[in-house]
Design a protein around this motif. Sequence first.
Motif, PDB file in Angstrom:
ATOM      1  N   SER A  27      14.514  10.146  16.195  1.00 17.54           N
ATOM      2  CA  SER A  27      14.238   8.712  16.185  1.00 17.54           C
ATOM      3  C   SER A  27      14.666   8.056  17.481  1.00 17.54           C
ATOM      4  O   SER A  27      15.517   8.559  18.212  1.00 17.54           O
ATOM      5  CB  SER A  27      14.940   8.051  15.003  1.00 17.54           C
ATOM      6  OG  SER A  27      16.147   7.506  15.406  1.00 17.54           O
ATOM      7  N   LYS A  28      14.059   6.923  17.761  1.00 21.80           N
ATOM      8  CA  LYS A  28      14.336   6.212  19.010  1.00 21.80           C
ATOM      9  C   LYS A  28      15.605   5.390  18.902  1.00 21.80           C
ATOM     10  O   LYS A  28      16.308   5.177  19.864  1.00 21.80           O
ATOM     11  CB  LYS A  28      13.161   5.284  19.337  1.00 21.80           C
ATOM     12  CG  LYS A  28      12.159   5.946  20.214  1.00 21.80           C
ATOM     13  CD  LYS A  28      12.030   5.248  21.536  1.00 21.80           C
ATOM     14  CE  LYS A  28      11.938   6.267  22.637  1.00 21.80           C
ATOM     15  NZ  LYS A  28      11.330   5.833  23.843  1.00 21.80           N
TER      16      LYS A  28
ATOM     17  N   GLN B  40      25.373   3.100   8.793  1.00 23.27           N
ATOM     18  CA  GLN B  40      24.133   3.672   8.258  1.00 23.27           C
ATOM     19  C   GLN B  40      24.335   5.148   7.937  1.00 23.27           C
ATOM     20  O   GLN B  40      23.885   5.643   6.914  1.00 23.27           O
ATOM     21  CB  GLN B  40      23.001   3.522   9.274  1.00 23.27           C
ATOM     22  CG  GLN B  40      22.416   2.125   9.301  1.00 23.27           C
ATOM     23  CD  GLN B  40      21.611   1.885  10.554  1.00 23.27           C
ATOM     24  OE1 GLN B  40      21.583   2.712  11.455  1.00 23.27           O
ATOM     25  NE2 GLN B  40      20.968   0.739  10.611  1.00 23.27           N
TER      26      GLN B  40
ATOM     27  N   ASP C  77      26.299   5.498   4.871  1.00 22.01           N
ATOM     28  CA  ASP C  77      25.592   5.044   3.679  1.00 22.01           C
ATOM     29  C   ASP C  77      24.564   6.060   3.201  1.00 22.01           C
ATOM     30  O   ASP C  77      23.994   5.899   2.119  1.00 22.01           O
ATOM     31  CB  ASP C  77      24.889   3.701   3.947  1.00 22.01           C
ATOM     32  CG  ASP C  77      25.864   2.554   3.841  1.00 22.01           C
ATOM     33  OD1 ASP C  77      26.956   2.790   3.274  1.00 22.01           O
ATOM     34  OD2 ASP C  77      25.567   1.447   4.321  1.00 22.01           O
ATOM     35  N   LEU C  78      24.302   7.075   4.001  1.00 21.47           N
ATOM     36  CA  LEU C  78      23.384   8.115   3.537  1.00 21.47           C
ATOM     37  C   LEU C  78      23.996   8.785   2.314  1.00 21.47           C
ATOM     38  O   LEU C  78      25.219   8.877   2.209  1.00 21.47           O
ATOM     39  CB  LEU C  78      23.192   9.170   4.625  1.00 21.47           C
ATOM     40  CG  LEU C  78      22.532   8.730   5.939  1.00 21.47           C
ATOM     41  CD1 LEU C  78      22.505   9.895   6.910  1.00 21.47           C
ATOM     42  CD2 LEU C  78      21.145   8.223   5.678  1.00 21.47           C
TER      43      LEU C  78
ATOM     44  N   GLN D 202      32.899  -7.073   8.019  1.00 20.95           N
ATOM     45  CA  GLN D 202      31.558  -7.472   7.584  1.00 20.95           C
ATOM     46  C   GLN D 202      31.550  -8.950   7.263  1.00 20.95           C
ATOM     47  O   GLN D 202      32.310  -9.408   6.401  1.00 20.95           O
ATOM     48  CB  GLN D 202      31.148  -6.666   6.357  1.00 20.95           C
ATOM     49  CG  GLN D 202      29.782  -7.063   5.866  1.00 20.95           C
ATOM     50  CD  GLN D 202      29.278  -6.089   4.848  1.00 20.95           C
ATOM     51  OE1 GLN D 202      29.276  -4.893   5.058  1.00 20.95           O
ATOM     52  NE2 GLN D 202      28.883  -6.609   3.699  1.00 20.95           N
TER      53      GLN D 202
ATOM     54  N   SER E  60      20.805 -18.001   6.810  1.00 28.45           N
ATOM     55  CA  SER E  60      20.500 -16.685   7.355  1.00 28.45           C
ATOM     56  C   SER E  60      19.120 -16.799   7.989  1.00 28.45           C
ATOM     57  O   SER E  60      18.521 -17.853   7.997  1.00 28.45           O
ATOM     58  CB  SER E  60      20.516 -15.647   6.242  1.00 28.45           C
ATOM     59  OG  SER E  60      19.698 -16.103   5.198  1.00 28.45           O
ATOM     60  N   GLU E  61      18.639 -15.692   8.473  1.00 23.79           N
ATOM     61  CA  GLU E  61      17.391 -15.758   9.236  1.00 23.79           C
ATOM     62  C   GLU E  61      16.260 -16.372   8.431  1.00 23.79           C
ATOM     63  O   GLU E  61      15.409 -17.051   8.957  1.00 23.79           O
ATOM     64  CB  GLU E  61      16.971 -14.359   9.681  1.00 23.79           C
ATOM     65  CG  GLU E  61      17.534 -13.972  10.998  1.00 23.79           C
ATOM     66  CD  GLU E  61      18.780 -13.160  10.822  1.00 23.79           C
ATOM     67  OE1 GLU E  61      18.975 -12.256  11.588  1.00 23.79           O
ATOM     68  OE2 GLU E  61      19.548 -13.446   9.875  1.00 23.79           O
TER      69      GLU E  61
END
Lengths: 232, 698
Positions: free
Chosen positions: B407-408, B415, B418-419, B453, B675-676
């Motif tokens: 992957s790039k 992450q 969290d797998l 977080q 938020s966004e």
Amino acid sequence: MFSVDWWGLVLPFCYITVLLGSLITSSSMYRKRKAAKSANLAPWFPPHLQRNIYLSLLHLEPEEGKEKAPAVPDSVLRAALLRRAQEDIFRIIQIRSAKQACSTLLQRGSVGDDLWQRFLRAEKEMEDELRDVVMEANALSPNWGQHIFQSANEIAARHIFQTRLDEIQAQTEPEKEWWEKRRASIQSEFMKELDASTSGAGKASKSASDEDTVMVESANSAGGKSKKKAKK
Amino acid sequence: MSGTDYSYDEQGQFFPIFILTVVGIVTIPLTYSVLKPSSDPGATAPRIKSDYRPEHADLIDTQRKAQRRKDRRLKRIITVVAGWAIMAFMAYLIVVTARTIPKIWNPYDILGISDSASEREIKSHYRKLSLKFHPDKIRPDPAKNQTLESLNDYYVELTKAYKALTDEEIRNNFIQFGHPDGKQSFSIGIALPKFIITDGNGKYVILVYAALLGVLLPYLVGSWWYGTQRMSKEKVLIESANNLFREYDEAITEGGIISALSTGVEFQQSLKGEKAESGLGKLESRILAEGTASTHAGGLSAKDVMKLEDLDGGVRRKALALLWAYLGRVDLDDPALDQAKLEAAPIAHALNSSFTAIALAFGTTAPILASYLTAQNLMQAIPPGASPLLQLPHFTPAIAKAVEGDSKTHLTLQQYMDLPESYRKRLSVGKGLLTEPQYQTAVKVARQLPRLQVEKGFFKVTGEKFIIPSSLVSMVVKGRFIPPGSENVPEINELDLEDIDPEEDDLDAILGRPKKAGKGQKQPADDKPVQPPLAYAPYFTRDYSPRWHVFLTDSKQGKIAVPPFTFTTFDKPIYDENGKPTFNMQTLKAQFQAPPQAGHYTFVMHLICDSYIGFDTKMEVTLVVEDASKADEFEAEDDISEPDEDSLAGQMHALKTGAPPPAKKKKKPVDEESSEEESNTEEEVDDTSETDTDTDEE
């Protein structure tokens, strides 16, 4: 009249001379050093190549054995001046953006006084340079001085834009390559999976590959979730 | 000189006291400064436990030790010891020297009778003595070293003592002044030993005086002055700071910053003499060798390689090469080079803090972010743009690449953690990858890293319902420390997300002093600020306490809007006794002045941890500034504690806002959190027409 014991006064006078002498020498030495230091300050900008080109075009030495210097076409001179103005635009932008930062940093003690001295000198030099360019432009064609920097500014802006664009365009090849590779690898994986399922190589392997895909999916969803969480 | 009333300290009884006092004034504060609990984070902060030993761990350890020795302030300790030795010696002198205190004149002693003798006894005793000691009666005895004069004096003394006890006037003198002759003259002593003023020594004393005043004092003042001139505020050489300023560029990238850092003058000191060039060829061939995950082993981009090769030889080129070798964790196969490589990182880290200050002065967002990322890279020995997984022990670029696949974009630590457990393990453990114990170590470390977080970020003005122009706004960021891969993270307690204003009469809380007891919220066990664990950075040769920076940027202009607030400690424990995360809600608060115009301001809030890669948060927040009159209107409905219009406070307020005085109300502030999804980026910054507030949000 009272007589003065001159010999007795020698000591105090000696004291005063030594004191004043040492103060004067140290002060003059300090000044000289400071002056030498500021004279030796490294220039803010590298040598002005465009200006040098223009000036050498303007004052071309006559070739050996000839009386007159070769005549430089007016258009070449103008182009050289425009180039020079364009470089000046870059320098002005740099100086304008640095001024505020430099003075606040100096006040805070994050950079030294030398830098400020160099900066002020560069600023002054730039002012002279601008005036010179305007005068040269007026000499080349009347009233050009008023808008030479306007055109130089546009050229400079385009130059910046073009380099940005080139940088981005340069990325296309590696990106393309990467995508090709990626596509190939994904394709081969799918083919493998297809082969595995069609040939019916056995239930065990099939279930294993199923499990794989499920896992990848759950992994992706977990990643997505965490991303969302981070955003919130 | 003997004509004056001043007596010098011939017996040497006072000058020890004088010296003791002077030395004590210097030594005692210095002792305190030596003994006081050091502010060094390495001493008090917890550590992240791991038994991972990186390559060249011995070199790293020796450098850490050397640094600790340097921090121990040896000079100061020697001064303190010497000071105490001098003080002890002076105390000894004071005790040993017999003090010639003038005796108290006591007539009874002189006459040789008891204090309780009656007048008659005194008289008869005196008669007996006067018969015996009258100068006419007694002959001087040369054997007893007596002369006529001493005998005479003795008789006078006797008479005086007798008179003091019998004569009314003399007795009065004795009672009042302690002496029969009346008031005695007193002498002033100078606590200097006599040899200082004896004739022959005058020139030496002047010499010493001249040396002190003419040489030592200018030297001390000069060295202090030039010392302060030499260092910038960020504790780097000023010349380095100047160079960094020159290297600054609006479009600078992390690689560009690394090469800018190599201009530091500090490197010239650490790479003196033949060190400046030695091994440069080998060094460059190593870092430019083909890497597993990147084009070069040092992690340089094509641009960085060009920059390196454009440099002339010498210190700068070597420093830059060493930095890239450090970032790429390239083994240089030479102890001296490896040592230099490890030494370069802390220097570059210090220089980078100076660069951050410069970038902040320019105020453009991209270089500021790049410089923070560079700090993270230097701390973790990871080249710019490399995988954050390299922060974990045993991970190499090859393993990180295998885990990430083709992957790039890189997997962040969270992450990765969290797998699903089995999938993650299958990715990482295997041939050419991690072994089982290595994997366990890596996961263990990952589960201890403090990742803050952010749960909520909002603005408010303490004690007000609205944010009015130019008021002092608090930015409140609520967040929890959730290490990557934490399981059973509890749900957010909604109560924790609110920021409750202190009571209006609770001055302690308003003034920011530690409060004793609050309402509604659980109080921490003790009010001491909690330190996060030291940064887990096995390659960095210094102990470093991570910092979190919060700042606001304006995304439209690409400029910073509110400069960073830095947090090093937190108000609630991060880990419990067993090292398990507590998931307490931490509150970060920063205050700044609201814009002078009403309107909706959209900012991007950045929360950056300067020690770990990929733990940064970026979110959009909207600051709603209401017109002052609007806030007044709303609050005018309330009739509590409205200041009288003719009271001073009321008039002041009317002057300030041009409106009738409002009620000062204590209510929950309007929090504009977004938020966004809900923020509208097309919104005009100076949108004064939109005045409706989102009060329904509560």
